[in-house]
Structure formats: structure tokens, C-alpha cells
Design a protein around this motif. Structure first.
Motif, mmCIF file in Angstrom:
data_model
loop_
_atom_site.group_PDB
_atom_site.id
_atom_site.type_symbol
_atom_site.label_atom_id
_atom_site.label_comp_id
_atom_site.label_asym_id
_atom_site.label_seq_id
_atom_site.Cartn_x
_atom_site.Cartn_y
_atom_site.Cartn_z
ATOM 1 N N ILE A 1 -154.736 -20.614 -121.835
ATOM 2 C CA ILE A 1 -154.968 -22.035 -120.822
ATOM 3 C C ILE A 1 -156.247 -22.502 -120.724
ATOM 4 N N GLY A 2 -157.466 -23.644 -120.771
ATOM 5 C CA GLY A 2 -158.363 -24.108 -120.678
ATOM 6 C C GLY A 2 -158.002 -24.410 -119.621
ATOM 7 N N MET A 3 -157.540 -25.051 -119.116
ATOM 8 C CA MET A 3 -157.394 -26.076 -118.201
ATOM 9 C C MET A 3 -155.995 -26.920 -117.981
ATOM 10 N N MET A 4 -155.124 -26.548 -117.140
ATOM 11 C CA MET A 4 -153.945 -27.404 -116.404
ATOM 12 C C MET A 4 -154.426 -27.390 -114.922
ATOM 13 N N VAL A 5 -153.915 -28.677 -114.445
ATOM 14 C CA VAL A 5 -153.776 -29.537 -113.669
ATOM 15 C C VAL A 5 -152.560 -30.283 -113.579
ATOM 16 N N SER A 6 -152.065 -31.195 -112.341
ATOM 17 C CA SER A 6 -150.980 -31.540 -112.060
ATOM 18 C C SER A 6 -151.522 -33.523 -111.644
ATOM 19 N N LEU A 7 -150.802 -34.452 -112.930
ATOM 20 C CA LEU A 7 -151.319 -35.467 -113.010
ATOM 21 C C LEU A 7 -150.504 -36.221 -111.824
ATOM 22 N N ASP A 8 -149.637 -36.014 -111.700
ATOM 23 C CA ASP A 8 -148.234 -37.051 -110.942
ATOM 24 C C ASP A 8 -146.861 -36.318 -111.099
ATOM 25 N N HIS A 9 -146.830 -36.401 -109.841
ATOM 26 C CA HIS A 9 -145.180 -35.872 -109.785
ATOM 27 C C HIS A 9 -144.795 -37.099 -108.557
ATOM 28 N N THR A 10 -143.225 -36.841 -108.840
ATOM 29 C CA THR A 10 -142.207 -37.276 -108.172
ATOM 30 C C THR A 10 -141.100 -36.291 -107.498
ATOM 31 N N ILE A 11 -139.989 -37.289 -107.049
ATOM 32 C CA ILE A 11 -139.241 -36.329 -106.353
ATOM 33 C C ILE A 11 -138.369 -37.593 -105.944
ATOM 34 N N TYR A 12 -136.941 -37.191 -106.362
ATOM 35 C CA TYR A 12 -135.796 -37.761 -105.862
ATOM 36 C C TYR A 12 -134.844 -36.941 -104.766
ATOM 37 N N PHE A 13 -134.411 -37.098 -103.888
ATOM 38 C CA PHE A 13 -134.221 -36.321 -102.669
ATOM 39 C C PHE A 13 -132.454 -37.207 -102.741
ATOM 40 N N HIS A 14 -131.929 -36.439 -103.407
ATOM 41 C CA HIS A 14 -130.441 -36.715 -103.161
ATOM 42 C C HIS A 14 -128.987 -36.395 -102.063
ATOM 43 N N GLU A 15 -129.512 -35.340 -101.501
ATOM 44 C CA GLU A 15 -128.276 -34.589 -100.459
ATOM 45 C C GLU A 15 -129.296 -34.204 -99.366
ATOM 46 N N PRO A 16 -130.423 -35.792 -98.520
ATOM 47 C CA PRO A 16 -131.651 -35.197 -97.615
ATOM 48 C C PRO A 16 -130.624 -34.482 -96.435
ATOM 49 N N ARG A 17 -129.436 -34.804 -95.663
ATOM 50 C CA ARG A 17 -128.898 -34.368 -94.854
ATOM 51 C C ARG A 17 -128.564 -32.362 -95.416
ATOM 52 N N ARG A 18 -128.442 -32.690 -96.370
ATOM 53 C CA ARG A 18 -127.697 -31.148 -96.784
ATOM 54 C C ARG A 18 -128.783 -30.106 -97.464
ATOM 55 N N VAL A 19 -129.846 -30.543 -96.727
ATOM 56 C CA VAL A 19 -131.282 -29.503 -97.874
ATOM 57 C C VAL A 19 -131.735 -28.298 -96.237
ATOM 58 N N ARG A 20 -131.621 -27.319 -96.699
ATOM 59 C CA ARG A 20 -131.615 -26.185 -95.545
ATOM 60 C C ARG A 20 -132.488 -25.059 -96.564
ATOM 61 N N ALA A 21 -133.866 -25.554 -96.363
ATOM 62 C CA ALA A 21 -135.009 -25.017 -97.170
ATOM 63 C C ALA A 21 -135.409 -23.390 -96.368
ATOM 64 N N ASP A 22 -134.945 -22.967 -95.532
ATOM 65 C CA ASP A 22 -134.760 -21.905 -95.414
ATOM 66 C C ASP A 22 -132.983 -20.744 -95.528
ATOM 67 N N GLU A 23 -132.557 -21.381 -96.718
ATOM 68 C CA GLU A 23 -131.339 -20.509 -96.832
ATOM 69 C C GLU A 23 -131.981 -20.424 -98.721
ATOM 70 N N TRP A 24 -131.462 -19.947 -99.001
ATOM 71 C CA TRP A 24 -131.498 -20.373 -100.599
ATOM 72 C C TRP A 24 -131.880 -21.142 -101.389
ATOM 73 N N MET A 25 -131.778 -21.556 -102.145
ATOM 74 C CA MET A 25 -132.121 -22.704 -103.490
ATOM 75 C C MET A 25 -132.629 -22.313 -104.456
ATOM 76 N N LEU A 26 -132.309 -22.983 -105.714
ATOM 77 C CA LEU A 26 -132.046 -21.988 -106.835
ATOM 78 C C LEU A 26 -133.022 -23.418 -107.610
ATOM 79 N N THR A 27 -134.107 -23.354 -108.391
ATOM 80 C CA THR A 27 -135.403 -24.218 -109.406
ATOM 81 C C THR A 27 -134.982 -23.821 -110.052
ATOM 82 N N GLU A 28 -134.921 -25.082 -110.756
ATOM 83 C CA GLU A 28 -134.715 -24.990 -112.746
ATOM 84 C C GLU A 28 -135.396 -25.674 -113.296
ATOM 85 N N MET A 29 -135.897 -25.100 -114.099
ATOM 86 C CA MET A 29 -136.946 -26.025 -114.850
ATOM 87 C C MET A 29 -136.872 -25.560 -116.716
ATOM 88 N N GLU A 30 -137.492 -27.167 -116.857
ATOM 89 C CA GLU A 30 -137.693 -27.418 -118.432
ATOM 90 C C GLU A 30 -138.577 -28.929 -119.071
#
Length: 363
Positions: A288-317
Motif C-alpha cells: 500500500i502506498g496510500m489508502m484514505v476514505s473518501l466518503d461514508h454512508t450509514i443506513y440505520f435500520h433498527e435505531p431503537r434496537r442498537v446496543r453498541a455496548d453489547e456484541w455486534m457482528l460486522t461483515e464486510m465485502e
């Protein structure tokens, strides 16, 4: 005035709040005008990065915007652009514009500024919370006579065919070098759908369990800010993992010449990111010579069910990379399998190019 990381003296950290809540605290500056906020504490600058951690700016912009909408409005989408590298040594001003306040939706734009220059901008949309704002795995849902279309991706399954299960609540297997910051996580796993023997980057996915350290006390708003913060973690870096790119500031061939303590640290990080057991196996791989983020989008589907202090699984592709850019998609699931959010990021990915031959001086 000398440069300083905050405009106001940082308040004492609240011991009753989670570390992430203290880190993301913003303060309104009514003396400067309406809807202007600033960071209460110095943001994190990751080692070797060009600027401050992007997830912190995303989350603090969201925190400022949430302060300007009615409590029955919840964020459902956030569209962001990283414009300039932010400095951890300068205060950030968050300018919130109240673009629209409707009966069902409200829109805010937020600009994060340092020394009068916009380093980050986002448009955030909020929707009024209603009793019918629930999801179902079926194609239609009948809530008290109100018919809605509804479906969601399911929790990924393991080799045994069962939905993935979170680590135990007393999980403590993080290496010391990775146990920094307000979130903890598990070792990243790289899986493939088996296409072309699993060698094609587009067939690979990365998975990791994450959660905030401590208990978040600030209600739904604080949980959503915490999710926004962690959504930028390891995001565009997915490209280095699925393409097996070397990212450290020295060639893998020089690994054996490093001090023993640095060798151990590099090996731990390399293994933690799912890159294999031995960094020396990366000899000859693209760098890698350079790697930077250009843009970022989040769609919150279930905002009232978010418990970030409990385990969440992130899957990326990644569905695509080319022209020195790459796109990565992320799904974030709660530990019970609820799809909480879908995120998309595009980043600049430049490789080091081999030195041109035949240009040596003949003198």
C-alpha cells in the motif's frame, strides 16, 4: 493563541458513562451563533494515519445534529464526505444547518471545520419514530391494520450451518496491543464463498465481533453515536485483507532485522487482522502506498434496537475496486441476528509502484 486540541477546557470525564460517551461529547457554543458545537475532548489520531480517526468525526457530527431535532425523531441515514485530514491538535467546530423539519422527516447538514476550512461534511436524515417502525423477515407486515413492506438479511452462518454466536460476555482474549480505544473486538476472520477456489477478492468477506467498553448510559442517541463511531473501523482496510496487501512502513523482507519487541507487535497485528500467522509470508506481495476514505454512508435500520455496548457482528465485502478506488459494503448485526445497519464506503487505494528501470545515472 497557541494551537490546542479543544476550544474549551475539557470537562472531567464522567465515570458513570462508557469511555465512548466521554470521547464523543460535544458542547454547544451559543455565544458564536445557533447550532454551533465543538469537541469536548481531543480526538484520536491513529498511529501512521494522515489525520484523526474518521469515525470520531462522523459520530460527533451525528451527536451535534441529534441535539437539534425533536426527541421522537431518529436518524435513518447519514451521507458523509471526508474532505481534508483533520488535526488532533486543533479544535473542531460543528456547524449544523436545519435544512428541513417536516411531519415525518427532518434533514440536517453538518460541516466540521478547523481554522475556517471544512474538513468533513455530512447530510443526516431523521424519521419520526412510530409504533409501525418495526421490521419483519416477511415481504409484508400488518401492524394494527397498517400494511408495510419488510425484509432483512439474516445473521451469517458458520460451518455448522447455524447462525454465528457472539463471544462470551466475559471475553478477555484481546492482545494488549489491540486493547486500545473505547471499543473491543475479536480477531478478524476472512471467509470466502468458494468462487474460483476462494482466491478472488470479490468472493471474500471479513467478520468481526465488536462492542463498546463499559455500559452506555446516554440512551438511544448515545448508542447510535457509538455505532457510527465503530462503523469506520477496519472499513476501507478490508481491501488490504481480501487482496493480501502489505501495509506496514517497511518491506516484509526486513522483518527479521526489526527489534524483537517490534517483531512481536507486528506479528500480533498481522494475525489479528486475519492476514496469516507469519508476516514474512507477505514477501513479494503488493504494498500500500496510500489508502484514505473518501466518503461514508450509514443506513440505520433498527435505531431503537442498537446496543453498541453489547456484541455486534460486522461483515464486510467489496463489490468493486479499480481506478485507484475501492468500494466496501458493511452489514452490522446485533447479537440476536437483527440487521442494525448497512454501511458503504469508497476510498482511495494506491499501491507503491516498482522503481523504473533504465533511469540510473551513468556518471
Amino acid at each position: 493563541m497557541a494551537d490546542r486540541p479543544t476550544l474549551l477546557r475539557p470537562p472531567p470525564e464522567d465515570p458513570d458513562k462508557a469511555q465512548i460517551e466521554n470521547a464523543l461529547e460535544v458542547i454547544e457554543l451559543a455565544v458564536l451563533g445557533p447550532n454551533i458545537f465543538t469537541n469536548a475532548r481531543q480526538p484520536w489520531h491513529p498511529p501512521g494515519a494522515r489525520g484523526i480517526y474518521g469515525g470520531a468525526v462522523i459520530a460527533m457530527c451525528l451527536a451535534a445534529a441529534q441535539r437539534t431535532v425533536a426527541p421522537d425523531f431518529l436518524v435513518h441515514s447519514c451521507h458523509c464526505y471526508f474532505l481534508l485530514a483533520g488535526s488532533s491538535e486543533l479544535p473542531i467546530l460543528f456547524h449544523v444547518e436545519q435544512v428541513r423539519d417536516g411531519r415525518s422527516f427532518a434533514t440536517r447538514t453538518v460541516q466540521a471545520r478547523q481554522r475556517g476550512r471544512c474538513i468533513f461534511t455530512t447530510t443526516i436524515s431523521f424519521v419520526r419514530d412510530t409504533p409501525t417502525s418495526t421490521s419483519s423477515s416477511s415481504s409484508s407486515n400488518d401492524n394494527g391494520g397498517v400494511r408495510t413492506v419488510s425484509h432483512a438479511s439474516e445473521m451469517p452462518r458458520g460451518p455448522d450451518g447455524q447462525p454465528l454466536r457472539p463471544p462470551p460476555d466475559d471475553y478477555a482474549d484481546e492482545p494488549e496491543v489491540m486493547a486500545q480505544g473505547p471499543f473491543q473486538g475479536t480477531k478478524i476472520e476472512i471467509v470466502s464463498d468458494g468462487a474460483d477456489g476462494g482466491d478472488k477478492a470479490g468472493s471474500k468477506k471479513t467478520r468481526q465481533w465488536v462492542r463498546a467498553r463499559g455500559r452506555i448510559r446516554g440512551g438511544v442517541a448515545a448508542q447510535l453515536e457509538a455505532l457510527a463511531y465503530v462503523s469506520d473501523s477496519y472499513f476501507i482496510g478490508t481491501i488490504t485483507r481480501i487482496h493480501r496487501l502489505w501495509r506496514f512502513p517497511f518491506p516484509p523482507e526486513e522483518y527479521d532485522r526489526l527489534p524483537a519487541d517490534l517483531q512481536a507487535k507486528i506479528r500480533t497485528v498481522h494475525q489479528w487482522e486475519g492476514m496469516g500467522d507469519d508476516p514474512r509470508e507477505m514477501a513479494g506481495r503488493p504494498v500500500i502506498g496510500m489508502m484514505v476514505s473518501l466518503d461514508h454512508t450509514i443506513y440505520f435500520h433498527e435505531p431503537r434496537r442498537v446496543r453498541a455496548d453489547e456484541w455486534m457482528l460486522t461483515e464486510m465485502e467489496s463489490p468493486w475496486a479499480g481506478d485507484e478506488r475501492a468500494v466496501v459494503m458493511q452489514k452490522i448485526f446485533s447479537k440476536d441476528g437483527t440487521l442494525l445497519a448497512t454501511c458503504v464506503q469508497e476510498g482511495l487505494v494506491r499501491l507503491q509502484q516498482p522503481a523504473a528501470k533504465g533511469n540510473e545515472s551513468k556518471l
